[in-house]
Every structure is written in C-alpha cells, then in structure tokens.
Design a protein around this motif. Structure first.
Motif, PDB file in Angstrom:
ATOM      1  N   LEU A  71       0.829  -1.197   0.000  1.00 27.31           N
ATOM      2  CA  LEU A  71       0.000   0.000   0.000  1.00 27.31           C
ATOM      3  C   LEU A  71       0.871   1.257   0.000  1.00 27.31           C
ATOM      4  N   VAL A  72       1.918   1.250   0.786  1.00 25.10           N
ATOM      5  CA  VAL A  72       2.830   2.390   0.831  1.00 25.10           C
ATOM      6  C   VAL A  72       3.514   2.558  -0.525  1.00 25.10           C
ATOM      7  N   GLU A  73       3.864   1.439  -1.138  1.00 27.51           N
ATOM      8  CA  GLU A  73       4.546   1.479  -2.430  1.00 27.51           C
ATOM      9  C   GLU A  73       3.675   2.119  -3.514  1.00 27.51           C
ATOM     10  N   ALA A  74       2.367   2.012  -3.381  1.00 26.39           N
ATOM     11  CA  ALA A  74       1.475   2.659  -4.347  1.00 26.39           C
ATOM     12  C   ALA A  74       1.663   4.183  -4.304  1.00 26.39           C
ATOM     13  N   TRP A  75       1.933   4.722  -3.125  1.00 30.36           N
ATOM     14  CA  TRP A  75       2.132   6.167  -2.969  1.00 30.36           C
ATOM     15  C   TRP A  75       3.576   6.587  -3.226  1.00 30.36           C
ATOM     16  N   PHE A  76       4.503   5.670  -2.928  1.00 30.97           N
ATOM     17  CA  PHE A  76       5.932   5.963  -3.062  1.00 30.97           C
ATOM     18  C   PHE A  76       6.581   4.875  -3.914  1.00 30.97           C
ATOM     19  N   PRO A  77       6.404   4.930  -5.242  1.00 38.29           N
ATOM     20  CA  PRO A  77       6.851   3.849  -6.124  1.00 38.29           C
ATOM     21  C   PRO A  77       8.375   3.661  -6.172  1.00 38.29           C
ATOM     22  N   ASP A  78       9.154   4.631  -5.697  1.00 42.19           N
ATOM     23  CA  ASP A  78      10.609   4.492  -5.708  1.00 42.19           C
ATOM     24  C   ASP A  78      11.130   3.720  -4.502  1.00 42.19           C
ATOM     25  N   GLY A  79      10.227   3.245  -3.663  1.00 39.24           N
ATOM     26  CA  GLY A  79      10.613   2.388  -2.545  1.00 39.24           C
ATOM     27  C   GLY A  79      11.043   3.149  -1.306  1.00 39.24           C
ATOM     28  N   SER A  80      11.373   2.373  -0.285  1.00 43.22           N
ATOM     29  CA  SER A  80      11.720   2.959   1.011  1.00 43.22           C
ATOM     30  C   SER A  80      13.054   3.696   0.975  1.00 43.22           C
ATOM     31  N   ASP A  81      13.862   3.455  -0.064  1.00 43.51           N
ATOM     32  CA  ASP A  81      15.144   4.154  -0.196  1.00 43.51           C
ATOM     33  C   ASP A  81      14.993   5.562  -0.772  1.00 43.51           C
TER      34      ASP A  81
END
Length: 159
Positions: A99-109
């Motif tokens: 779900l977070v990746e949908a908002w931040f497609p470049d990942g946690s990095d």
C-alpha cells in the motif's frame, strides 16, 4: 491507566487504519490530512509514511501539536499529542508494504520518504456496541421518548 481502555484505543486505531491528522500551519489555521496508519504501539505511538516536502511536515516543523482522528463503523477515536518526523531507514523497511509502495513507487530508499511518529499523550474514544445501526436506533428512540440517547461507551485515557 485502565488496560481495557487501552485495548479499546488500540483496537480502534488498528481496525480503522485511515486517520485524519490535523496540524496547525504557520498562518495559524488548522489543516487535516488523510493518512494510513502503519503501526500502532499503544504505548501511545502511531506511525505514518509521508513525503519530506508535504505540507504536514512543514506544519509539524512549525508546531508539533497534532490530533489524529479515526472514524469506524461504530467507534471513533481522537488522539492528541506531538508529531515527529523520523528519517530511519531500518524502521522504514520494517513498516514498508504494498500500500505504501502505491504512494511511493521508488521504494523505502527514496530520500523524500520519511516517517511521521505521533506520540499521543491522551486519547478519547466512543464505542457503540452494535455499530452504526445501534447508534441510529438510539437516536431515533431518544427522539421518540424525549430521553437522551445511549451512544455507547465514552472515555478519555491518559497515555
């Protein structure tokens, strides 16, 4: 602190997940932002992902007082406390999900991705057994009988 109250607060925050975080902006106006709760450690801490350049981050830099409101299908929760922006790679990886990746497609990095840690010092909740149908029934009954409705249980908890 009553353990039953703490369990109710934790359950509402975990079940509802989508919250409105209200903060004060530099102009003195209150603004609210919908956010998805990533983790609730009810010692009174809730975690959210946010963009470093978001208005919410700027607001918290100005005034760290926040309110987090949850509204479910028969339960409501209001957390009052302070917000802290945290840039912790390990914690971001731990909380990361699709779900977070949908908002931040470049990942946690992604250097623009940070965490918002809300340290709640108090919580007020309303819990209506039977959910919305029961609450509506109580309001209709009160209107017909002239007696106050029984909205369920309400309490304020110091965290």
């Amino acid at each position: 602190m009553n353990e039953d109250d703490l369990r109710i607060v934790t359950d509402i925050a975990r079940d509802v997940r989508i919250a409105m975080i209200t903060s004060g902006n530099p102009d003195g106006k209150l603004t609210s932002h919908p956010m998805t709760t990533q983790q609730v450690d009810f010692d009174g801490t809730a975690w959210f992902f946010v963009s470093k350049d978001a208005d919410l981050v700027r607001n918290i830099a100005h005034d760290d007082q926040v309110n987090v409101a949850y509204s479910g299908s028969g339960s409501w929760l209001s957390l009052s406390g302070t917000g802290l922006v945290v840039d912790d790679e390990e914690r971001k990886k731990e909380l990361w999900n699709e779900l977070v990746e949908a908002w931040f497609p470049d990942g946690s990095d992604d250097p623009n991705v940070v965490l918002l840690k809300v340290n709640a010092d108090s919580a007020e909740y309303w819990s209506s057994p039977g959910g919305k149908p029961r609450a509506l029934f109580e309001m209709a009954k009160a209107r017909l009988t002239g007696k106050e409705p029984n909205p369920g249980h309400n309490d304020t908890v110091t965290l």
